[in-house]
Motif scaffolding. Sequence first.
Motif, PDB file in Angstrom:
ATOM      1  N   SER A 148      -2.921   6.292   4.544  1.00 46.65           N
ATOM      2  CA  SER A 148      -3.160   6.022   3.125  1.00 46.65           C
ATOM      3  C   SER A 148      -4.637   6.200   2.780  1.00 46.65           C
ATOM      4  O   SER A 148      -4.989   6.793   1.752  1.00 46.65           O
ATOM      5  CB  SER A 148      -2.704   4.610   2.787  1.00 46.65           C
ATOM      6  OG  SER A 148      -2.972   4.304   1.443  1.00 46.65           O
ATOM      7  N   LYS A 149      -5.508   5.710   3.643  1.00 44.92           N
ATOM      8  CA  LYS A 149      -6.953   5.820   3.412  1.00 44.92           C
ATOM      9  C   LYS A 149      -7.405   7.274   3.471  1.00 44.92           C
ATOM     10  O   LYS A 149      -8.161   7.741   2.604  1.00 44.92           O
ATOM     11  CB  LYS A 149      -7.691   4.984   4.459  1.00 44.92           C
ATOM     12  CG  LYS A 149      -9.200   4.912   4.267  1.00 44.92           C
ATOM     13  CD  LYS A 149      -9.829   4.005   5.319  1.00 44.92           C
ATOM     14  CE  LYS A 149     -11.344   3.918   5.133  1.00 44.92           C
ATOM     15  NZ  LYS A 149     -11.961   3.037   6.168  1.00 44.92           N
ATOM     16  N   ASP A 150      -6.937   8.025   4.487  1.00 53.10           N
ATOM     17  CA  ASP A 150      -7.317   9.442   4.614  1.00 53.10           C
ATOM     18  C   ASP A 150      -6.797  10.254   3.436  1.00 53.10           C
ATOM     19  O   ASP A 150      -7.471  11.172   2.955  1.00 53.10           O
ATOM     20  CB  ASP A 150      -6.774  10.013   5.921  1.00 53.10           C
ATOM     21  CG  ASP A 150      -7.422   9.383   7.145  1.00 53.10           C
ATOM     22  OD1 ASP A 150      -8.494   8.777   6.994  1.00 53.10           O
ATOM     23  OD2 ASP A 150      -6.846   9.495   8.251  1.00 53.10           O
ATOM     24  N   GLY A 151      -5.597   9.927   2.975  1.00 50.39           N
ATOM     25  CA  GLY A 151      -5.036  10.644   1.834  1.00 50.39           C
ATOM     26  C   GLY A 151      -5.842  10.428   0.572  1.00 50.39           C
ATOM     27  O   GLY A 151      -6.046  11.364  -0.219  1.00 50.39           O
ATOM     28  N   SER A 156       0.816  -1.222   0.000  1.00 49.10           N
ATOM     29  CA  SER A 156       0.000   0.000   0.000  1.00 49.10           C
ATOM     30  C   SER A 156       0.846   1.268   0.000  1.00 49.10           C
ATOM     31  O   SER A 156       0.314   2.363  -0.219  1.00 49.10           O
ATOM     32  CB  SER A 156      -0.918   0.016   1.228  1.00 49.10           C
ATOM     33  OG  SER A 156      -0.152   0.156   2.421  1.00 49.10           O
ATOM     34  N   MET A 157       2.176   1.138   0.232  1.00 49.85           N
ATOM     35  CA  MET A 157       3.001   2.335   0.379  1.00 49.85           C
ATOM     36  C   MET A 157       3.165   3.089  -0.938  1.00 49.85           C
ATOM     37  O   MET A 157       3.047   4.310  -0.982  1.00 49.85           O
ATOM     38  CB  MET A 157       4.383   1.960   0.940  1.00 49.85           C
ATOM     39  CG  MET A 157       4.348   1.428   2.373  1.00 49.85           C
ATOM     40  SD  MET A 157       3.483   2.543   3.499  1.00 49.85           S
ATOM     41  CE  MET A 157       4.521   3.971   3.399  1.00 49.85           C
ATOM     42  N   ASN A 158       3.433   2.364  -2.018  1.00 48.74           N
ATOM     43  CA  ASN A 158       3.633   3.045  -3.299  1.00 48.74           C
ATOM     44  C   ASN A 158       2.370   3.743  -3.796  1.00 48.74           C
ATOM     45  O   ASN A 158       2.434   4.907  -4.221  1.00 48.74           O
ATOM     46  CB  ASN A 158       4.151   2.057  -4.338  1.00 48.74           C
ATOM     47  CG  ASN A 158       5.629   1.744  -4.137  1.00 48.74           C
ATOM     48  OD1 ASN A 158       6.422   2.628  -3.814  1.00 48.74           O
ATOM     49  ND2 ASN A 158       6.000   0.485  -4.307  1.00 48.74           N
ATOM     50  N   PRO A 159       1.185   3.097  -3.760  1.00 45.26           N
ATOM     51  CA  PRO A 159      -0.049   3.837  -4.130  1.00 45.26           C
ATOM     52  C   PRO A 159      -0.294   5.034  -3.227  1.00 45.26           C
ATOM     53  O   PRO A 159      -0.760   6.087  -3.684  1.00 45.26           O
ATOM     54  CB  PRO A 159      -1.143   2.779  -3.980  1.00 45.26           C
ATOM     55  CG  PRO A 159      -0.451   1.471  -4.132  1.00 45.26           C
ATOM     56  CD  PRO A 159       0.905   1.658  -3.536  1.00 45.26           C
ATOM     57  N   SER A 160       0.004   4.883  -1.931  1.00 42.39           N
ATOM     58  CA  SER A 160      -0.173   5.996  -0.999  1.00 42.39           C
ATOM     59  C   SER A 160       0.742   7.155  -1.362  1.00 42.39           C
ATOM     60  O   SER A 160       0.324   8.319  -1.379  1.00 42.39           O
ATOM     61  CB  SER A 160       0.115   5.530   0.427  1.00 42.39           C
ATOM     62  OG  SER A 160       0.071   6.613   1.326  1.00 42.39           O
ATOM     63  N   PHE A 161       1.981   6.815  -1.701  1.00 42.79           N
ATOM     64  CA  PHE A 161       2.944   7.856  -2.087  1.00 42.79           C
ATOM     65  C   PHE A 161       2.495   8.534  -3.378  1.00 42.79           C
ATOM     66  O   PHE A 161       2.621   9.753  -3.536  1.00 42.79           O
ATOM     67  CB  PHE A 161       4.327   7.220  -2.259  1.00 42.79           C
ATOM     68  CG  PHE A 161       5.443   8.223  -2.356  1.00 42.79           C
ATOM     69  CD1 PHE A 161       5.981   8.808  -1.219  1.00 42.79           C
ATOM     70  CD2 PHE A 161       5.960   8.584  -3.587  1.00 42.79           C
ATOM     71  CE1 PHE A 161       7.001   9.732  -1.312  1.00 42.79           C
ATOM     72  CE2 PHE A 161       6.983   9.499  -3.693  1.00 42.79           C
ATOM     73  CZ  PHE A 161       7.515  10.073  -2.548  1.00 42.79           C
ATOM     74  N   LYS A 162       1.943   7.744  -4.296  1.00 45.41           N
ATOM     75  CA  LYS A 162       1.458   8.312  -5.553  1.00 45.41           C
ATOM     76  C   LYS A 162       0.296   9.274  -5.319  1.00 45.41           C
ATOM     77  O   LYS A 162       0.200  10.327  -5.965  1.00 45.41           O
ATOM     78  CB  LYS A 162       1.033   7.178  -6.492  1.00 45.41           C
ATOM     79  CG  LYS A 162       0.657   7.639  -7.882  1.00 45.41           C
ATOM     80  CD  LYS A 162       0.333   6.452  -8.780  1.00 45.41           C
ATOM     81  CE  LYS A 162      -0.038   6.921 -10.177  1.00 45.41           C
ATOM     82  NZ  LYS A 162      -0.375   5.771 -11.060  1.00 45.41           N
ATOM     83  N   SER A 163      -0.589   8.948  -4.364  1.00 44.33           N
ATOM     84  CA  SER A 163      -1.697   9.849  -4.044  1.00 44.33           C
ATOM     85  C   SER A 163      -1.182  11.176  -3.510  1.00 44.33           C
ATOM     86  O   SER A 163      -1.711  12.250  -3.842  1.00 44.33           O
ATOM     87  CB  SER A 163      -2.616   9.192  -2.998  1.00 44.33           C
ATOM     88  OG  SER A 163      -3.232   8.048  -3.523  1.00 44.33           O
TER      89      SER A 163
END
Length: 872
Positions: free
Chosen positions: A102-105, A33-40
């Motif tokens: 990640s969810k809040d972002g 989940s880290m890479n999608p979170s970083f992309k967001s």
Amino acid sequence: MASFALGSLMATIKLEFLQPNPRVPLDDDTRGSMNPSFKSLRMMEFFLESKPAGGLEMKIRDFALEAEDRIEIQLSNFLLAKDTQDQEQASQQLRQTLREVSKDGSKLLNQCYEEADDDEAPLIPWLSETSLRLQPPKLERTMVGRRHDYLLVKNQLLFGGDEQRVILIVGMTGIGKTTLAASVYEDSSVASHFGVRGWITVSPESNVRQTLHDLLLIVAEPDDETKKRSTRDETLAKQVSKCLEGKRYLIVLDNIWNNKAWGAIRECFPNDSNGSRIVLITTHFDQGSYSCSYDHHVHNMTLPYDHHVHNMNLLNPKESWDLFCSNPFLEQHMEPKLEKLRSGILEKCEGLPLSIVTVAQRLSKCNNIKREWKKVEKELELLGVLEDNTAFTLRYNQLAQHLKICFLYFGVFPKRSVIQVKQLIRLWIAEGFLSPLRHGRLENQAYKQLLQLIDRNLVLIDKRSFDGRIKTCKMHSVLHSFCVREAQKESFFCALNTQQLPRGSFSMFANSCRWLSFYTHKFDYYVLFRTNNPRSIFFFQEDVEISVPFKLLRVVAFAPSSFFQRVPTHLKDLVFLRYLYVTEWFEGLDYVVSTNRNLQTLVVSSKESQPGTPTLHLPCTIWESPRLQHLELGNSYVIDNPPSVVKNNMQTLSWVNPSHCREEVYYRLPNIKKLKIFFKDDLEPSHLQTGRPCNNPITLDNLDYLVWLETLTILVSAGCIVTRLERPIFPLQLKKLRLNGTNFCKRDLALIGMMPQLEVLKLENAFHQKIWEVDEGGFRQLKFLLLEAKQLEQWIVNEESFLYLERLVLKFCYCLKNIPMEIPNIGTVKSIELQQCGRSVVASAKDIQESKYLCRNGNLKIKIEGCEYDES
């Protein structure tokens, strides 16, 4: 400032979780989940750059600050866990926090998209009061001072050829650019010289069409139908150009806000080779954009226009006082009273005409000058200006996001302080202000951002090094006050003067900001924000008795050892340090350094040790920090053992134990750029001391293995003897070399003279011979030479040597008979300075000053300091 908060959060995630071998083991789901979170987060950053988000921007800022706090607190709990059970619990909480962030972002990013779809691009309104924009400001009195500036600008308008010329008047807000231009514009000889004159004050809200329409109102005949507003910019530009054809014109564009504003209209000014002039008044000068025609498709630049840049400087004390006393509101009988306040007024105004004139007007309207001055002084210290600071706010809002945070950071330094650029850049990097580029070092990127602030006249150059790079900089107090105020508004900064706070009352500030700075300022300003854990602490006061949370600190700068000695139990909490600058070594520092894997800079700054002062031997655990780039120790310290592994990140190192000067050690420092070596008679660790006499020779060798070394300093204390091998010992690409106490011979200096890249050489008591004959062709690239040679009597220079020398400093040359005649004949030499030299060489310098050699080199300046040495 949402952009900075978001950038800081992304830098933390990348540093701690997206690098190989992170400090915390993550399960596959969390890692995935880290890479999608970083992309967001990156998409959110693009949203901020493309469109200011208003209320949503505040939500992004608060989200990023809170998310980073939560992540780093949980990460800190994991790193400080006492046992396996606590560590596992902390690891679970950290993984949960990362998933929640990640969810809040993702939710917030969706809100950004929804708002972007709903909003329409705002229309820029046409400004009213057209007549006010199309005339110069009314001058209430004759301009005081600036006579030299006045004549230079006037001559640029009237003389210098028939080609069209663009004249830029550049300087910080309030320095008097518009007043100067208006004075020249209204000059009778200037008015009669041009067939068409026009003045436009450009508003930041103006668009290209409005500026072109204003130009048309000026240049068209009163009954010309072309004055009717067109709907196309191209049509307006052609109409302006047609009206100006064949006419000698002077057009002043005041308050140009950015390069784009000029670039969009410059083609409408025809060049008929009749002496036409365009004056641009601006705080921001980018020569490439102003004077160059830029093709966005082929990225090719040409120079179609002749141009001249006139930089406005701050007033000197005499000019400042003349301007102050020239105020028409001040009565003659008030001058004696004002004289008593002269030093205070000059100090607070710092040569800025806007401040000087405003202070004079305020004091002229009061009965009790002394009491009113106290009020004015406080306002200046708090606010920087005495009137509306809209101009500063607009200038600040024009900055790109990445420049805003660098600009605000100047507030952490005390007002009117001189700042080392080297320190500033390292701090910016440690704070995470810069995103790594695919090519190029972060240091170069940071230096370019400093140049952009200087180009915009937001930061002032204090001193340059001999290669032209900026060595120290400073900020005018007006802008410093603005920095502090804006940084406090953004919940980033708080400045405390603990000497003016009741004991114990400052605990409320410990968690109120990200940057906490302790420095003395006469008038305090306290602003409390939502709770934040401080990331950086700066000490500009001694004996600061304050307790702050250590857990999230990244930067601890200029800290006295007494601060750490009062809180030894908290040293273990320092797990995120990136920058540490302490005044002296303290017990427990080796633990702090060795446990901080993100530490980039470590400076232990002790006072220069006196002869006989024992050397403190430091543990080799210092080398354990994997990202350490800059290690600077005072000359009272030495690390007993060299690094046992390759230190690819190390760039700066001082001081080095001479016993480390071995081939195998240098191979472990492959990228070192700056090195200092100190030879002293007690450098062996206590358990290895053998009673070796201090005059036993020490071999200096193997430095040529440091292939990227640019700056080298070698200091040898009295009593130590340094020997060299026959082959050259210095790297060929070395640019700066300082030798102190080495006692080199003529052969050594000849080898140094052949170094192809050497630009700066400082020989301080480095050789003791009476005659120095420089070999033909020696020191060809040298720009700066400092020569301290107490026994030197004769210095012979070949005409083919020192071809690019710019500055010569002779220090303590008691016996030197004269300066070689070849030196002042070098066309590049700008100055010759003498410090505490003998009578003969002083007389030689005076002869040069008065002789024909000065005529051959008009830039040459002679400076003599200190008393002449009397041989008797």
